[in-house]
Scaffold this motif. Structure first.
Motif, PDB file in Angstrom:
ATOM      1  N   VAL A  80      31.172  40.491  49.340  1.00 52.60           N
ATOM      2  CA  VAL A  80      32.401  41.209  49.703  1.00 52.60           C
ATOM      3  C   VAL A  80      32.869  40.892  51.120  1.00 52.60           C
ATOM      4  O   VAL A  80      33.954  41.305  51.518  1.00 52.60           O
ATOM      5  N   LYS A 127      36.468  34.282  51.171  1.00 48.84           N
ATOM      6  CA  LYS A 127      37.027  34.093  49.824  1.00 48.84           C
ATOM      7  C   LYS A 127      36.281  34.986  48.838  1.00 48.84           C
ATOM      8  O   LYS A 127      35.079  35.242  49.002  1.00 48.84           O
ATOM      9  N   PRO A 128      36.979  35.451  47.780  1.00 48.94           N
ATOM     10  CA  PRO A 128      36.351  36.367  46.817  1.00 48.94           C
ATOM     11  C   PRO A 128      35.485  35.661  45.769  1.00 48.94           C
ATOM     12  O   PRO A 128      34.965  36.299  44.850  1.00 48.94           O
ATOM     13  N   LEU A 184      31.986  37.058  44.585  1.00 46.83           N
ATOM     14  CA  LEU A 184      32.105  38.382  43.965  1.00 46.83           C
ATOM     15  C   LEU A 184      32.659  38.249  42.544  1.00 46.83           C
ATOM     16  O   LEU A 184      32.130  38.839  41.595  1.00 46.83           O
ATOM     17  N   ILE A 185      33.699  37.427  42.392  1.00 48.51           N
ATOM     18  CA  ILE A 185      34.307  37.265  41.064  1.00 48.51           C
ATOM     19  C   ILE A 185      33.318  36.590  40.110  1.00 48.51           C
ATOM     20  O   ILE A 185      33.159  37.014  38.955  1.00 48.51           O
ATOM     21  N   THR A 206      40.654  42.278  39.575  1.00 41.39           N
ATOM     22  CA  THR A 206      41.407  42.260  40.836  1.00 41.39           C
ATOM     23  C   THR A 206      41.349  43.633  41.504  1.00 41.39           C
ATOM     24  O   THR A 206      41.066  43.745  42.703  1.00 41.39           O
ATOM     25  N   ALA A 212      37.715  44.293  42.747  1.00 40.74           N
ATOM     26  CA  ALA A 212      37.341  43.475  43.907  1.00 40.74           C
ATOM     27  C   ALA A 212      38.094  43.949  45.150  1.00 40.74           C
ATOM     28  O   ALA A 212      37.524  44.019  46.241  1.00 40.74           O
ATOM     29  N   ARG A 221      36.214  45.348  48.501  1.00 36.78           N
ATOM     30  CA  ARG A 221      36.505  44.689  49.768  1.00 36.78           C
ATOM     31  C   ARG A 221      36.950  45.735  50.808  1.00 36.78           C
ATOM     32  O   ARG A 221      36.502  45.742  51.941  1.00 36.78           O
ATOM     33  N   TRP A 278      41.838  40.393  50.512  1.00 37.96           N
ATOM     34  CA  TRP A 278      41.899  38.951  50.240  1.00 37.96           C
ATOM     35  C   TRP A 278      43.300  38.605  49.776  1.00 37.96           C
ATOM     36  O   TRP A 278      43.809  39.254  48.833  1.00 37.96           O
ATOM     37  N   LEU A 327      44.604  37.530  45.482  1.00 36.29           N
ATOM     38  CA  LEU A 327      43.354  37.825  44.770  1.00 36.29           C
ATOM     39  C   LEU A 327      43.467  37.587  43.263  1.00 36.29           C
ATOM     40  O   LEU A 327      42.605  36.949  42.665  1.00 36.29           O
TER      41      LEU A 327
END
Ligand code: HEC
Ligand code: HEC
Ligand code: HEC
Length: 430
Positions: free
Chosen positions: A357, A361-362, A365-366, A397, A400, A404, A412, A415
């Motif tokens: 997190v 960049k995500p 996590l994704i 989305t 996340a 975050r 982000w 996202l």
């Protein structure tokens, strides 16, 4: 005028001939496969450990395929690459390679027939090993790996990048072909860690950013990079983890696949821990931890007393679920496992502490939300289900974005676009 032209042409010819001489390597004569009893059992045992620590079988075994028989598929920015068959089969593997041919390949990325190999094979790092260590790997492969007849698939790299001769140009520009040099200012343990990390375990192959032609940026060593659809986070003082990595955190993470103050080794990092480092002795893992603790600034603060930890625990307090879609999804799908009181519990990672997190960049996590953690990744025995089929791009989305924000970071950008892209990206077998 004419004379000027001639001297330019002459200079060009000299450069081309010079490059030709530099790039050309002779073929090394094939041998009849060496008898198994040629190698001592100590040497074979040492080679087995090193082959594991170099993840040879991770890259040289296709999913469901025979160990070391090659054709594991890798995706680079330049096209698809398949690993070679390195079993001792004399026709399709390396059974007829002399020790000299093997050592040349490991040090300079040149195949037995003299052709240049791609840097997807981390010879730049293997080159840092001692002759003894390279010989031990040769002894192990030649004596103990089952020969398998299987031809290497053609790499899917477009013309002209597929001309192997031109790889010599890449090597000239980017390859670090220097030997490992111990640093006399540092302890013996640090130097052992540096030797393993820079050489056989090639941590920098994933954690060091690369230039657009794929060369490692050595002045930004270990400062984090994209690899196989994941982000290998920074291991230096530029790490974005809320709690600083200490020596014991590195040791715990590298020996169990999880650090209670950070998170779990997923994606490409899972086989590094469980197939690779697991073969090394505790002393060697301590040495690697010593080396990286130094890269990360030799921090000794007690994380249990850190305000960042209190903040992460407090971040679990949920906002009004009737209005916050991301928090509602978290409460319904994640919180039962991801919840810790003041005292952290191994196996229940506190999400606000993990790098997933806090990275710019995500991606990680994704990836974790989509595919979860298998039993052979992260901490032994515990699993996390994948939510690929349960949550839509919109859901992920919202979730996340919530995680975050709860972790105290800025949103982000784009996202939802990232979620869609990461869902569709080829899934790599790790
Ligand atoms: C990150 C993935 C990766 C790892 C780790 C890796 N290799 Fe490779 N290796 C490759 C790829 C890809 C090729 C083929 C490159 C090409 O097509 O130019 C290759 C080629 C080779 C070759 C040349 C074979 C030939 O026929 O020319 C040898 C020898 C080899 N690897 C040995 C090893 C050993 C020993 C280890 C472990 C110490 C190892 N590799 C670890 C990816 C890897
Ligand atoms: C094949 C690529 C690869 C190699 C080789 C590799 N790593 Fe990693 N590493 C990753 C990826 C990807 C992650 C992120 C994993 C995750 O978050 O689940 C990671 C995560 C980590 C983390 C956690 C960082 C954080 O802030 O969360 C540490 C520590 C680490 N690696 C250390 C090492 C060391 C030490 C080595 C060498 C012994 C190494 N890695 C070799 C890809 C690699
Ligand atoms: C059944 C329990 C369970 C559920 C439900 C669950 N997780 Fe996990 N999760 C885990 C475990 C256990 C790990 C650590 C895996 C390991 O180390 O083997 C983990 C790891 C993670 C990590 C990696 C932590 C890090 O930074 O390294 C993230 C991110 C994560 N989970 C997010 C989520 C999200 C978001 C949800 C909800 C959509 C969720 N998890 C649902 C059990 C669960």
């Amino acid at each position: 005028m004419k004379r000027g032209l001639y001297s330019v042409l002459f200079a060009a010819v000299v450069v081309l001939v010079g490059f030709g001489i530099y790039a050309w390597h002779p073929s090394i004569a094939p041998i009849t496969p060496p008898a198994k009893d040629k190698f001592s059992s100590d040497m074979i045992a040492k080679g087995k450990v090193l082959a594991a620590a170099g993840y040879c079988s991770t890259c040289h075994t296709a999913p469901g395929g025979k160990p070391f028989a090659g054709n594991y598929e890798m995706h680079s920015g330049f096209g698809t690459i398949y690993s070679s068959n390195i079993t001792p089969d004399p026709t399709t593997g390396i059974g007829n390679w002399s020790e000299e041919a093997f050592s040349r390949a490991m040090r300079t990325g040149v195949s037995r027939d003299g052709s240049h190999l791609l840097p997807a094979f981390p010879y730049e790092h293997f080159n840092k090993m001692t002759d003894d260590d390279i010989q031990a790997i040769y002894a192990y492969i030649m004596s103990s790996v089952e020969p398998v007849k299987q031809a290497k698939k053609e790499n899917g790299i477009p013309f002209p990048l597929n001309i192997r001769f031109l790889q010599a140009g890449w090597k000239l520009l980017f390859a670090d072909t220097s030997d490992f040099k111990p640093n006399p200012q540092k302890s013996e343990q640090w130097n052992r860690g540096a030797y393993l990390a820079e050489g056989i375990a090639h941590c920098g192959a994933c954690h060091t950013p690369r230039n657009i032609l794929g060369g490692e940026k050595r002045d930004e060593m270990y400062s984090g990079a994209a690899i196989d659809g994941w982000i290998a986070p920074s291991l230096t003082t530029s790490s974005t983890s809320p709690l600083k990595w200490r020596k014991q955190d590195f040791f715990e993470y590298l020996s169990t696949g999880n650090s209670i103050f950070h998170g779990s080794a997923g994606g490409p990092m899972a086989p590094v821990v469980h197939d690779g480092l697991a073969a090394l002795s505790k002393d060697d893992i301590q040495a690697i931890a010593t080396y990286f603790a130094d890269q990360a600034g030799n921090v000794n603060d007690d994380p249990a007393q850190s305000p960042a930890l209190k903040k992460a625990v407090a971040a679990q307090k949920l906002p009004d679920l009737r209005i916050h879609e991301g928090a509602r999804l978290y409460a319904a799908s994640c919180q039962s496992c991801h919840y810790s009181k003041e005292k952290l519990v191994k196996g229940r990672p506190l999400l606000a502490l993990g790098s997933a997190v806090h990275l710019d960049k995500p991606t990680n996590l994704i990836n974790v939300i989509l595919d979860g953690f298998r039993a052979d990744q992260g901490i032994k025995g515990v699993v996390m289900p994948g939510f690929r089929d349960a949550l839509s791009d919109e859901d992920i989305t919202a979730l996340a974005a919530y995680l975050r924000q709860a972790a105290g970071e800025q949103p982000w950008p784009n996202l939802e676009k990232h979620v869609g892209e990461i869902r569709r990206q080829p899934r790599f077998e790790h």
